[in-house]
Design a protein around this motif. Structure first.
Motif, PDB file in Angstrom:
ATOM      1  N   CYS A 281     -36.290 -48.588 -33.249  1.00 47.27           N
ATOM      2  CA  CYS A 281     -36.367 -49.472 -32.069  1.00 47.27           C
ATOM      3  C   CYS A 281     -37.364 -50.605 -32.332  1.00 47.27           C
ATOM      4  O   CYS A 281     -37.081 -51.783 -32.065  1.00 47.27           O
ATOM      5  N   ALA A 282     -38.545 -50.258 -32.858  1.00 52.02           N
ATOM      6  CA  ALA A 282     -39.584 -51.273 -33.116  1.00 52.02           C
ATOM      7  C   ALA A 282     -39.079 -52.296 -34.141  1.00 52.02           C
ATOM      8  O   ALA A 282     -39.235 -53.514 -33.956  1.00 52.02           O
ATOM      9  N   ALA A 283     -38.444 -51.806 -35.225  1.00 57.77           N
ATOM     10  CA  ALA A 283     -37.936 -52.719 -36.267  1.00 57.77           C
ATOM     11  C   ALA A 283     -36.805 -53.578 -35.698  1.00 57.77           C
ATOM     12  O   ALA A 283     -36.698 -54.772 -36.008  1.00 57.77           O
ATOM     13  N   GLY A 284     -35.975 -52.978 -34.858  1.00 56.31           N
ATOM     14  CA  GLY A 284     -34.864 -53.720 -34.250  1.00 56.31           C
ATOM     15  C   GLY A 284     -35.385 -54.899 -33.424  1.00 56.31           C
ATOM     16  O   GLY A 284     -34.852 -56.014 -33.503  1.00 56.31           O
ATOM     17  N   ILE A 285     -36.428 -54.660 -32.643  1.00 60.21           N
ATOM     18  CA  ILE A 285     -37.009 -55.764 -31.849  1.00 60.21           C
ATOM     19  C   ILE A 285     -37.560 -56.835 -32.794  1.00 60.21           C
ATOM     20  O   ILE A 285     -37.350 -58.033 -32.601  1.00 60.21           O
ATOM     21  N   SER A 286     -38.241 -56.384 -33.846  1.00 56.32           N
ATOM     22  CA  SER A 286     -38.853 -57.327 -34.790  1.00 56.32           C
ATOM     23  C   SER A 286     -37.815 -58.246 -35.430  1.00 56.32           C
ATOM     24  O   SER A 286     -38.050 -59.455 -35.555  1.00 56.32           O
ATOM     25  N   ILE A 287     -36.654 -57.691 -35.817  1.00 54.49           N
ATOM     26  CA  ILE A 287     -35.674 -58.566 -36.496  1.00 54.49           C
ATOM     27  C   ILE A 287     -34.934 -59.491 -35.528  1.00 54.49           C
ATOM     28  O   ILE A 287     -34.291 -60.430 -35.951  1.00 54.49           O
ATOM     29  N   SER A 288     -35.078 -59.238 -34.234  1.00 58.15           N
ATOM     30  CA  SER A 288     -34.423 -60.136 -33.270  1.00 58.15           C
ATOM     31  C   SER A 288     -35.333 -61.323 -32.917  1.00 58.15           C
ATOM     32  O   SER A 288     -35.015 -62.123 -32.048  1.00 58.15           O
ATOM     33  N   ARG A 289     -36.480 -61.420 -33.615  1.00 56.62           N
ATOM     34  CA  ARG A 289     -37.432 -62.519 -33.379  1.00 56.62           C
ATOM     35  C   ARG A 289     -37.811 -63.175 -34.713  1.00 56.62           C
ATOM     36  O   ARG A 289     -37.805 -62.493 -35.741  1.00 56.62           O
ATOM     37  N   THR A 298     -44.981 -54.922 -28.862  1.00 61.36           N
ATOM     38  CA  THR A 298     -46.020 -54.067 -28.277  1.00 61.36           C
ATOM     39  C   THR A 298     -45.389 -52.712 -27.926  1.00 61.36           C
ATOM     40  O   THR A 298     -44.156 -52.574 -27.898  1.00 61.36           O
ATOM     41  N   LEU A 299     -46.269 -51.752 -27.590  1.00 60.08           N
ATOM     42  CA  LEU A 299     -45.760 -50.420 -27.190  1.00 60.08           C
ATOM     43  C   LEU A 299     -44.874 -50.550 -25.951  1.00 60.08           C
ATOM     44  O   LEU A 299     -43.797 -49.945 -25.879  1.00 60.08           O
ATOM     45  N   ALA A 300     -45.309 -51.373 -24.986  1.00 60.12           N
ATOM     46  CA  ALA A 300     -44.533 -51.533 -23.746  1.00 60.12           C
ATOM     47  C   ALA A 300     -43.144 -52.077 -24.053  1.00 60.12           C
ATOM     48  O   ALA A 300     -42.145 -51.655 -23.456  1.00 60.12           O
ATOM     49  N   GLU A 301     -43.062 -53.003 -25.002  1.00 58.26           N
ATOM     50  CA  GLU A 301     -41.760 -53.583 -25.357  1.00 58.26           C
ATOM     51  C   GLU A 301     -40.845 -52.535 -26.007  1.00 58.26           C
ATOM     52  O   GLU A 301     -39.649 -52.477 -25.728  1.00 58.26           O
ATOM     53  N   VAL A 302     -41.421 -51.702 -26.873  1.00 55.66           N
ATOM     54  CA  VAL A 302     -40.588 -50.680 -27.539  1.00 55.66           C
ATOM     55  C   VAL A 302     -40.115 -49.659 -26.500  1.00 55.66           C
ATOM     56  O   VAL A 302     -38.945 -49.258 -26.496  1.00 55.66           O
ATOM     57  N   MET A 303     -41.014 -49.257 -25.606  1.00 58.76           N
ATOM     58  CA  MET A 303     -40.640 -48.263 -24.591  1.00 58.76           C
ATOM     59  C   MET A 303     -39.558 -48.824 -23.657  1.00 58.76           C
ATOM     60  O   MET A 303     -38.608 -48.129 -23.295  1.00 58.76           O
ATOM     61  N   ALA A 304     -39.701 -50.105 -23.297  1.00 60.11           N
ATOM     62  CA  ALA A 304     -38.705 -50.730 -22.412  1.00 60.11           C
ATOM     63  C   ALA A 304     -37.354 -50.806 -23.115  1.00 60.11           C
ATOM     64  O   ALA A 304     -36.306 -50.544 -22.515  1.00 60.11           O
ATOM     65  N   TYR A 305     -37.385 -51.136 -24.404  1.00 59.46           N
ATOM     66  CA  TYR A 305     -36.136 -51.221 -25.179  1.00 59.46           C
ATOM     67  C   TYR A 305     -35.464 -49.846 -25.231  1.00 59.46           C
ATOM     68  O   TYR A 305     -34.257 -49.714 -24.999  1.00 59.46           O
ATOM     69  N   GLU A 308     -33.931 -48.911 -21.844  1.00 59.56           N
ATOM     70  CA  GLU A 308     -32.695 -49.669 -21.585  1.00 59.56           C
ATOM     71  C   GLU A 308     -31.542 -49.096 -22.409  1.00 59.56           C
ATOM     72  O   GLU A 308     -30.421 -48.929 -21.918  1.00 59.56           O
ATOM     73  N   ARG A 309     -31.835 -48.747 -23.664  1.00 62.24           N
ATOM     74  CA  ARG A 309     -30.796 -48.186 -24.550  1.00 62.24           C
ATOM     75  C   ARG A 309     -30.294 -46.849 -24.008  1.00 62.24           C
ATOM     76  O   ARG A 309     -29.111 -46.576 -23.976  1.00 62.24           O
ATOM     77  N   ARG A 310     -31.249 -46.020 -23.532  1.00 60.39           N
ATOM     78  CA  ARG A 310     -30.895 -44.699 -22.979  1.00 60.39           C
ATOM     79  C   ARG A 310     -30.023 -44.864 -21.731  1.00 60.39           C
ATOM     80  O   ARG A 310     -28.989 -44.210 -21.588  1.00 60.39           O
ATOM     81  N   GLU A 311     -30.427 -45.807 -20.864  1.00 54.36           N
ATOM     82  CA  GLU A 311     -29.670 -46.024 -19.619  1.00 54.36           C
ATOM     83  C   GLU A 311     -28.265 -46.544 -19.921  1.00 54.36           C
ATOM     84  O   GLU A 311     -27.295 -46.150 -19.281  1.00 54.36           O
ATOM     85  N   LYS A 312     -28.170 -47.400 -20.918  1.00 56.55           N
ATOM     86  CA  LYS A 312     -26.862 -47.960 -21.307  1.00 56.55           C
ATOM     87  C   LYS A 312     -25.951 -46.826 -21.800  1.00 56.55           C
ATOM     88  O   LYS A 312     -24.783 -46.736 -21.433  1.00 56.55           O
ATOM     89  N   LYS A 313     -26.520 -45.946 -22.612  1.00 59.17           N
ATOM     90  CA  LYS A 313     -25.731 -44.822 -23.158  1.00 59.17           C
ATOM     91  C   LYS A 313     -25.265 -43.898 -22.043  1.00 59.17           C
ATOM     92  O   LYS A 313     -24.135 -43.441 -22.027  1.00 59.17           O
ATOM     93  N   GLU A 314     -26.191 -43.647 -21.098  1.00 63.22           N
ATOM     94  CA  GLU A 314     -25.843 -42.750 -19.975  1.00 63.22           C
ATOM     95  C   GLU A 314     -24.732 -43.359 -19.128  1.00 63.22           C
ATOM     96  O   GLU A 314     -23.800 -42.677 -18.705  1.00 63.22           O
ATOM     97  N   ALA A 315     -24.824 -44.687 -18.898  1.00 63.25           N
ATOM     98  CA  ALA A 315     -23.806 -45.376 -18.099  1.00 63.25           C
ATOM     99  C   ALA A 315     -22.456 -45.319 -18.818  1.00 63.25           C
ATOM    100  O   ALA A 315     -21.414 -45.105 -18.189  1.00 63.25           O
ATOM    101  N   GLU A 316     -22.490 -45.508 -20.143  1.00 65.43           N
ATOM    102  CA  GLU A 316     -21.246 -45.453 -20.935  1.00 65.43           C
ATOM    103  C   GLU A 316     -20.608 -44.074 -20.832  1.00 65.43           C
ATOM    104  O   GLU A 316     -19.409 -43.925 -20.665  1.00 65.43           O
TER     105      GLU A 316
END
Ligand code: ATP
Ligand code: RIB
Length: 320
Positions: A281-289, A298-305, A308-316
Motif C-alpha cells: 500500500c505504501a509503495a503503491g501511494i509512492s508510485i502514484s506521485r 504518511t501513516l494516515a495516508e497509508v491507513m486511509a488507502y 478505502e481498498r477494504r471498503e471497495k472490496k466489501e462493496a464488490e
C-alpha cells in the motif's frame, strides 16, 4: 507506547530529475521544453529514513554528506521531517552524492548515481550511532560493503533485528559475510545479480529465494517484483502479495518505501504477511506521485488507502 527507534545507516543523495516522453537514443538530442526538471531529496537511505519518520517511527539517520550547499539543504530537510540527525557526518573533501534520474511518461526511470560522500562512510564511522540504543538496524548497499558488514556485526552483538534492502547489487559482495538478518530484500535485477536467476515466474522466484537463503542467514527473503508485487520466502513456504492497482506516475523510490514500510509494520505488529500488505500500500501511494522522498506517504495516508481498498472490496463482494 514508546515509538520504535530505527537506526538507518545508509546513503543520501540530491536527485536531479528530468521528466520526458522517452529517453534519447545514443547520439540523439531530445528537447523537452514543457516537462521540466527538479532537484529533490533522494538516496536509498534517505528515502527510507523519511519513510520511517512519516510513518511515525523514531528514526535515527546516520549518513555522510559533503561540506556543500546540497549537504546543508539535505541535513536541514531531514531535521524538518523529525529525523534524528545527530550522527550525520560531513566529508570536507568529497561532494554530497548526486543521482541523475530520467523519468519517462510511463513512470519508469533510469538512474545514474555519483556516490560522493556516501562511499567514504567507514566501518569505524558506525560505532557512534549505536550509542542511541536502537530497536532495529536498517541498511541498504549504497554505502561500502565492509561498513554494512561491521554495522550488522554490531547489531547482532546488541541483539537487535537487522533489515537489509539488498540494492544496489554487485557480484563482488560476499553476502555470507553479513551476519544474522531478519529480512533480506532485493528487487528483480538485484535478485538476478546475486543468484543468476531471473525471478520471472513463480517457480523462478522460489528457486532464487532458496538460493538466496543459502547465501545469507536471513529469517525472511522478500523479493520485490515491481508491478507483479512481492514474494516472501520464510525457509519453508512462500507467499505472493500482488501489487496495488494504482496510476503509475514515477516508480523512483518504490523499493525504498516498500522495504522501510515492511520493516516499520513488522516491528510494530510482528506479522510479516500483514507487513507485506502494508508495504505494498505504501509503495503503491509512492508510485502514484512524482519524485523520490517527496512521494513518501504518511501513516494516515497509508491507513486511509487501506481502508478505502477494504471498503471497495466489501462493496464488490456485496454486489456479486
Ligand atoms: P526502485 O528502484 O524504483 O526504488 P525497486 O526496483 O527497488 O524500486 P520494485 O520492485 O520496482 O522495487 O517496487 C517495489 C514495490 O513497489 C513492489 O514490490 C510493488 O509492491 C510496488 N510497485 C512497484 N511498481 C509498481 C507498479 N507499477 N504498480 C503497483 N505497484 C508497484
Ligand atoms: O531508489 C531510488 C534512489 O536511488 C534515488 O532517490 C537515487 O538517489 C538513488 O539512490
Amino acid at each position: 507506547m514508546l515509538k520504535k527507534r530505527i537506526l538507518v545507516i545508509s546513503s543520501a543523495n540530491i536527485d536531479f530529475v528530468q521528466r520526458m516522453r522517452r529517453v534519447p537514443y545514443s547520439g540523439e538530442t531530445v528537447v523537452e521544453p514543457g516537462i521540466g526538471y527538479s532537484y529533490v531529496p533522494g538516496g536509498k537511505g534517505a528515502n527510507s529514513a523519511i519513510t520511517f519518520a512519516r510513518l511515525g517511527a523514531d528514526c535515527v539517520f546516520a549518513c555522510k554528506l559533503g561540506k556543500d550547499s546540497n549537504g546543508k539543504r539535505l541535513a536541514a530537510m531531514y531535521a524538518k521531517e523529525g529525523i534524528d540527525t545527530r550522527y550525520i557526518l560531513e566529508d570536507p573533501e568529497v561532494p554530497t552524492g548526486l543521482a541523475s534520474i530520467l523519468v519517462e511518461e510511463n513512470g519508469k526511470n533510469r538512474i545514474i548515481v555519483y556516490p560522493g560522500a556516501n562511499m567514504t562512510i567507514t566501518p569505524e564511522d558506525v560505532e557512534e550511532p549505536f550509542i542511541c540504543c536502537p530497536d532495529a538496524l536498517y541498511m541498504q548497499l549504497e554505502v561500502p560493503f565492509d561498513t554494512v558488514v561491521e554495522a550488522v556485526r554490531r547489531a547482532n552483538d546488541a541483539g537487535i533485528p537487522v533489515f537489509i534492502d539488498a540494492g544496489p547489487a554487485s557480484v563482488d559482495y560476499d553476502l555470507k559475510r553479513l551476519g544474522r538478518l531478519e529480512v533480506f530484500s532485493p528487487n528483480e535485477s538485484e535478485t538476478r545479480v546475486y543468484t543468476g536467476i531471473a525471478p520471472t515466474t513463480e517457480e523462478n522466484c522460489l528457486r532464487a529465494a532458496i538460493k538466496l537463503s543459502s547465501m545469507v542467514d536471513a529469517k525472511y527473503i522478500v523479493l520485490k517484483l515491481g508491478d507483479r508485487g512481492a514474494f516472501l520466502y520464510d525457509g519453508r513456504e512462500y507467499y505472493i502479495v500482488p501489487a496495488e492497482e494504482v496510476p503509475v506516475v514515477d516508480t523512483t523510490a518504490a523499493g525504498d518505501v516498500f522495504t522501510a514500510a515492511l520493516t516499520y509494520w513488522y516491528l510494530e505488529k510482528g506479522n510479516i504477511l500483514s507487513a507485506m500488505d502494508f508495504a505494498g500500500c505504501a509503495a503503491g501511494i509512492s508510485i502514484s506521485r512524482p519524485g523520490a522522498s517527496p512521494s513518501v506517504p504518511t501513516l494516515a495516508e497509508v491507513m486511509a488507502y487501506a481502508k478505502e481498498r477494504r471498503e471497495k472490496k466489501e462493496a464488490e463482494k456485496a454486489g456479486e
